[in-house]
Design a protein around this motif. Sequence first.
Motif, short mmCIF file in Angstrom:
data_model
loop_
_atom_site.label_atom_id
_atom_site.label_comp_id
_atom_site.label_asym_id
_atom_site.label_seq_id
_atom_site.Cartn_x
_atom_site.Cartn_y
_atom_site.Cartn_z
N LYS A 63 -22.06 29.69 -12.72
CA LYS A 63 -22.65 28.41 -12.35
C LYS A 63 -24.12 28.47 -12.71
O LYS A 63 -24.66 29.54 -13.04
N VAL A 64 -24.80 27.33 -12.67
CA VAL A 64 -26.21 27.28 -13.05
C VAL A 64 -27.03 26.78 -11.88
O VAL A 64 -26.51 26.25 -10.89
N SER A 65 -28.34 26.92 -12.00
CA SER A 65 -29.23 26.42 -10.96
C SER A 65 -29.30 24.90 -11.02
O SER A 65 -28.95 24.28 -12.02
N ALA A 66 -29.77 24.31 -9.93
CA ALA A 66 -29.93 22.85 -9.90
C ALA A 66 -30.94 22.40 -10.95
O ALA A 66 -30.77 21.34 -11.56
N LYS A 67 -31.96 23.23 -11.18
CA LYS A 67 -32.97 22.87 -12.18
C LYS A 67 -32.36 22.83 -13.57
O LYS A 67 -32.60 21.89 -14.35
N ARG A 68 -31.53 23.87 -13.90
CA ARG A 68 -30.92 23.91 -15.23
C ARG A 68 -29.90 22.78 -15.39
O ARG A 68 -29.84 22.14 -16.45
N PHE A 69 -29.14 22.51 -14.33
CA PHE A 69 -28.16 21.43 -14.38
C PHE A 69 -28.87 20.08 -14.60
O PHE A 69 -28.41 19.23 -15.36
N ALA A 70 -30.02 19.90 -13.92
CA ALA A 70 -30.78 18.66 -14.06
C ALA A 70 -31.32 18.52 -15.47
O ALA A 70 -31.34 17.41 -16.03
N GLU A 71 -31.76 19.62 -16.07
CA GLU A 71 -32.24 19.56 -17.46
C GLU A 71 -31.13 19.11 -18.40
O GLU A 71 -31.35 18.29 -19.30
N LEU A 72 -29.94 19.66 -18.19
CA LEU A 72 -28.80 19.28 -19.03
C LEU A 72 -28.39 17.83 -18.80
O LEU A 72 -27.96 17.14 -19.72
N ALA A 73 -28.54 17.38 -17.55
CA ALA A 73 -28.12 16.02 -17.20
C ALA A 73 -29.19 14.98 -17.50
O ALA A 73 -28.90 13.78 -17.56
#
Length: 337
Positions: free
Chosen positions: A50-60
């Motif tokens: 899984k990824v961090s919320a920060k990384r997920f937000a960057e992707l999203a």
Amino acid sequence: MTAPSPGLPEAVVRDAREFGEYARTGGWAFALKVARSVRPGGQPAGETPKVSAKRFAELAGCSPERVMRYYKAWDMAADDALVPHLEALVPGEDIELPDADVWLSYYNSRNSASSVRGTAIAAAAEAEGIRPTKALEIAENPTALRAAILADPSTAQAARAALLDRLKEDPALQTELARDIARTDELKKAVATETQVAGRIGYVRQIVENGQVRTPAGQTIEASAELRDEAERHLSLIDELDDDEEAGQWAAEAYGAVKDLVVQSVEADPELRLQERRTKFYSSLQKATKVFQELTFDDVDDLDTIYEDDMVQRLEELQQAIATCVTALRRAAPAQP
């Protein structure tokens, strides 16, 4: 799943299916994507990727805060056994989701929810028996609230009632509202009219409740039985008015009726009539004395800068009137033994 109609573009069919899924599940569909793919702080070694919320937000292409609001919503729902716990989910896994109508009970799209302001709004909402998320949504969209107040009389009435309740405990808001009224001609006129109405009703109510009344000259006397009965009759009519009925005309009629009876009571009693004349004379004398005392030359260096012939003439006429009044009063004074 309903089979697509022949000849429809695949993109249209896909959009319709995704829309239907969201219509059924609301934000749960997006929360699942976060819940199965995000672990705050990133992925510890040996765990499901899984990824961090920060990384997920960057992707999203959104903010980490928005991602975490979905994450927390899912976590709270899991505590209520409505959805699986976060660690039980793996990326790409689909599960059956709750209905859309319970989503807002867990999701809060406003950063202010955990603030002092948000906590106060949530507490007030619970006290009123509504979902905190609904109140927070309204509080964070003042433009929508303004539009509803402007367009809908019932919303405006609810806002007025809430504002009046708030004014009782908010001196700063009282001052701001008073300032707004003072600067708006229409509101000043309305306040003056309502103040007059309230004063007239208060005059009549005092007769009923205290059995006393003020005469035109300012005396406080005991109200007669006839006067109290008349005041009570008018007051009962006013108290029975609906909230949306204007009380102005009723108040004017009540005030006029009792004032006439007060005058009649004074005229019918020789002693009271004499005292009324004496009180009126003293009142006029005090007003005249106060006005004359305000005439001063202290701030004038040279009298010739303010001199007008008319001033002298008026003062001479006033002096003559005072002398005549003094002479008349001296003649009326009781003879000394």
